[in-house]
Design an enzyme around this catalytic site. Structure first.
Site, PDB file in Angstrom:
ATOM      1  CG  HIS A  43     -29.825  -0.613 -40.151  1.00 57.83           C
ATOM      2  ND1 HIS A  43     -30.962  -0.598 -40.934  1.00 57.83           N
ATOM      3  CD2 HIS A  43     -28.838  -0.044 -40.890  1.00 57.83           C
ATOM      4  CE1 HIS A  43     -30.661  -0.014 -42.104  1.00 57.83           C
ATOM      5  NE2 HIS A  43     -29.384   0.324 -42.102  1.00 57.83           N
ATOM      6  CG  ASN A  80     -34.666  -6.159 -35.997  1.00 53.52           C
ATOM      7  OD1 ASN A  80     -34.140  -5.115 -35.593  1.00 53.52           O
ATOM      8  ND2 ASN A  80     -35.180  -6.272 -37.208  1.00 53.52           N
ATOM      9  CD  GLU A  85     -28.780   2.666 -44.644  1.00 51.76           C
ATOM     10  OE1 GLU A  85     -29.943   2.397 -44.983  1.00 51.76           O
ATOM     11  OE2 GLU A  85     -28.007   1.811 -44.138  1.00 51.76           O
ATOM     12  CE1 TYR A 102     -34.641   1.504 -40.309  1.00 54.26           C
ATOM     13  CE2 TYR A 102     -34.414   2.698 -38.250  1.00 54.26           C
ATOM     14  CZ  TYR A 102     -34.143   1.592 -39.030  1.00 54.26           C
ATOM     15  OH  TYR A 102     -33.365   0.564 -38.541  1.00 54.26           O
ATOM     16  CE  LYS A 104     -32.458  -2.058 -36.185  1.00 55.63           C
ATOM     17  NZ  LYS A 104     -33.718  -2.638 -36.747  1.00 55.63           N
TER      18      LYS A 104
END
Ligand code: IDP
Ligand code: MG
Length: 140
Positions: free
Chosen positions: A117, A114, A128, A51, A11
């Protein structure tokens, strides 16, 4: 043996910290193979679609802004039980609650920022992976 594929995203908080290589080293040290990888910047509408399952959550707009705020590295990981294995290697969503030595515990800054993913089921992994990669871009 159950060889699976899963989608990973390094990310924007992690690419900003220049730790793509460190995260990739953890992935490989745990027996997962990076069989496709590209560094891209997500458009807001791409992040919204990716998302979409979270569109009713209070953090949705912030998540979309964050995910499109800088480069991400999208990658396909392959290996034994790759979906569950990568979730274990990543650690809990909130880095403060993640197990010691997980990627999120080591590299995450907050429940939103964080670091990574990972797909949460083989069904979502397939969806995905095809969101980001053509089959010709994946070399097993
Ligand atoms: P996961 O990434 O561990 O599967 P999800 O619940 O699917 O967690 O949430 C997707 C992403 O949304 C998280 O990785 C994190 O970046 C962000 N997120 C989740 N919960 C919160 C929250 O309570 N506040 C802000 N961001 C959140
Ligand atoms: Mg999730």
């Amino acid at each position: 043996m159950d060889i699976q594929r899963t989608l990973s995203i390094i990310k924007p908080d992690a690419t900003a910290k220049n730790i793509t290589g460190a995260i990739n080293a953890d992935i490989e040290a745990h027996g997962l193979r990076i069989i496709a990888q590209k560094r891209i910047i997500l458009a807001k509408n791409q992040a919204e679609r990716f998302y979409g399952v979270h569109s009713d959550k209070p953090f949705f707009q912030s998540l979309v802004n964050y995910m499109s705020s800088g480069p991400v590295v999208v990658q396909v990981l392959e290996g034994e039980n790759a979906v569950g294995n990568y979730r274990d290697i990543m650690g809990a969503t909130d880095p403060a609650k993640a197990e010691l030595n997980t990627i999120r515990q080591k590299f995450g800054s907050s429940i939103e920022n964080n670091a990574v993913h990972g797909s949460d089921s083989t069904e979502n992994a397939n969806r995905e992976i095809s969101f980001f990669f053509a089959s010709t871009e994946i070399t097993g």
